[in-house]
Scaffold this active site. Sequence first.
Site, PDB file in Angstrom:
ATOM      1  N   ASP A 182       0.822  -1.206   0.000  1.00 36.83           N
ATOM      2  CA  ASP A 182       0.000   0.000   0.000  1.00 36.83           C
ATOM      3  C   ASP A 182       0.853   1.251   0.000  1.00 36.83           C
ATOM      4  O   ASP A 182       2.077   1.201   0.076  1.00 36.83           O
ATOM      5  CB  ASP A 182      -0.922   0.002   1.220  1.00 36.83           C
ATOM      6  CG  ASP A 182      -0.139   0.020   2.534  1.00 36.83           C
ATOM      7  OD1 ASP A 182      -0.583   0.661   3.478  1.00 36.83           O
ATOM      8  OD2 ASP A 182       0.939  -0.630   2.610  1.00 36.83           O
ATOM      9  N   GLU A 236       3.323   1.614   2.649  1.00 35.66           N
ATOM     10  CA  GLU A 236       4.422   0.650   2.540  1.00 35.66           C
ATOM     11  C   GLU A 236       4.435  -0.354   3.683  1.00 35.66           C
ATOM     12  O   GLU A 236       5.484  -0.776   4.153  1.00 35.66           O
ATOM     13  CB  GLU A 236       5.766   1.387   2.461  1.00 35.66           C
ATOM     14  CG  GLU A 236       5.820   2.420   1.340  1.00 35.66           C
ATOM     15  CD  GLU A 236       7.187   3.038   1.164  1.00 35.66           C
ATOM     16  OE1 GLU A 236       7.695   3.622   2.139  1.00 35.66           O
ATOM     17  OE2 GLU A 236       7.753   2.915   0.072  1.00 35.66           O
TER      18      GLU A 236
END
Length: 616
Positions: A346, A349
């Site tokens: 995402d 991270e």
Amino acid sequence: MWFKQVARLALGSFVAFAGVSIAQNSACQTVTALSTAPAPGVGVALETYSYCGGTLNVTVYIENVNYNKIVTLYYTNKQNQSTPLSVVQLGYSGDVANTKYEIWAASTPVYVDGITELLNLTYQALDIGHTYTQVLGVNVVATGAAAPAPVPAPSPYANPSGLSQDITNWLEATNGSEAGIAKARMFNNINIPGAANGTVIAAQSYTAPDYAYNWVRDSSLTMDVVYSFYAAATGRARGFYEQILFEYAQSRATEQNDPDTITGLGEPKFYLNNSAFTGPWGRPQNDGPATAAITLMEFANTYLANKGSKDVIRSMIYDSTAHPDQAPVMKDLLFVASNWTYSSFDLWEEEQADHFYIRMVQRRALLMGTAFANMMGDSATAAKLSSAATALTATLPEFWDVNRQLILYEYGPVLRGKSSYKDVAVVLGVIHGYANDGVYGYTNDQILVSAYQIATCFLPVYKIAATTTDVSGAVLGIPVGRYPEDVYDGLLYRASAEYTATGSLAVTTTSLPFFAYFAPDAGLAAGQTYKAGSQQFEAAVAALQGWADAFIRRIKFQTPTDGHLAEEFNRDTGVAQGAKDLTWSYASLLTAAFARAQVTGDKNYVKHLANLGLTE
């Protein structure tokens, strides 16, 4: 029901579920399936489970045959369906003495979607390429305390209405305003001395935290602001932005061709000389190619509209086949078309899954890319992109959870304990990924209720939310998420602009909670459509604008007197913390300022800000 079949038919060794015994424990009934570790070679076996107070607790024996393991429990929800949400991933808990087995465990609230049956356990021994499976087929009975009751809808602490002069002044297109500071500080992080041309440093913070890298995502979103300046600028200023954008295209092509990338075009970050960072990191991050392509296609379209050369765009921006060392867009678009089905980390991270934000920006890139490829005379690529866009669009409804009345930020098992499934990434997915075609746009009822849920859930969490007005008594918006400036990237401004443009506002049972909180005085009712000029319509639009300014005022209130924006604000004290002068923070504030100018009707705002400091 396809997922239930997949869950039951996982490949690999398997062991059938054996008899159980039940132990009473503080009003919870804990089922003991296996009291001692199984024999070697079994691989995975359920030890205990309980469903108590709405929480599923489970412990499992896992044979330690390799280091990298993924342990997953599949179950059915209260509709007796197995979906990608009806999954729990377990984590290491401890060793079992004198055996080769470990205990893996999970404790996850599942009462919102419910649970009826444990289907099976799978243990992926990644290093040896083997999957062990235990078929369960166990009916689950709730015990202990009742599951938590739904949290009552919060009452709005204020009813702001209309745009405010203090925010107009704070964001005016002058050197001394916050918008002027944001522009200057953002460009201070582009093409810094010693870095490759076309790169963006995430923040000039070299230790604690070390953000001295060129992140693909951050760079593309920053360059999207540069594009907005380019589209509005005149004279010398336009040439200045044009050069930066062509340099950015070259920089992206260099990244694509780096032989040391670990995940190819999904590589998340690079050193400032644009060589790949190869250390441990959350990879791949497949939104970067999409947002990079979006920014460059926007630039190319405007460049051509200004009578620029199509041959230049083909060789410097689009055609990665004929010009692989300098034209990145085709390659990024084809990567998105081929890889959108794969899970990705995402934008924070942290988690690898199927993310709403990533799907939204990928969809926008594919739709834009279809039109762009056709304009470039590349019908074959256009057909591939169009087909992928159609398939991707069909998956977006999966993110809507009717039980939660929420768009889930990721469609899969609970990760990192985020059982609420609420994340500001959903709002950002609309802001960065909406394709202006009516699919999950600014006024979509599911988007509105999700934005309402995400915003208000922070009221009891953040101590600074208790301060609701500034020193003059003006309303402060809700402090939301890990980066307060990110969520205020213009959603409420854009929603009010869209309602004004269409001249009508429809309210559904889904969107009603949003309006009940953000526009209670408008007196809106579900199932009704209100036309421009009506008291209800005008009151609702004014309320959205008032709250939008209140959210910006929250940023203003928490921003230091020097106007510098950091990575985040402390949830308890409101003091700026994290990386100083985060580039994305400045880019986000400027994007919100652009959205506000659209609402105010100031057609020259972006032009004045673009030309600021650059002679025409």
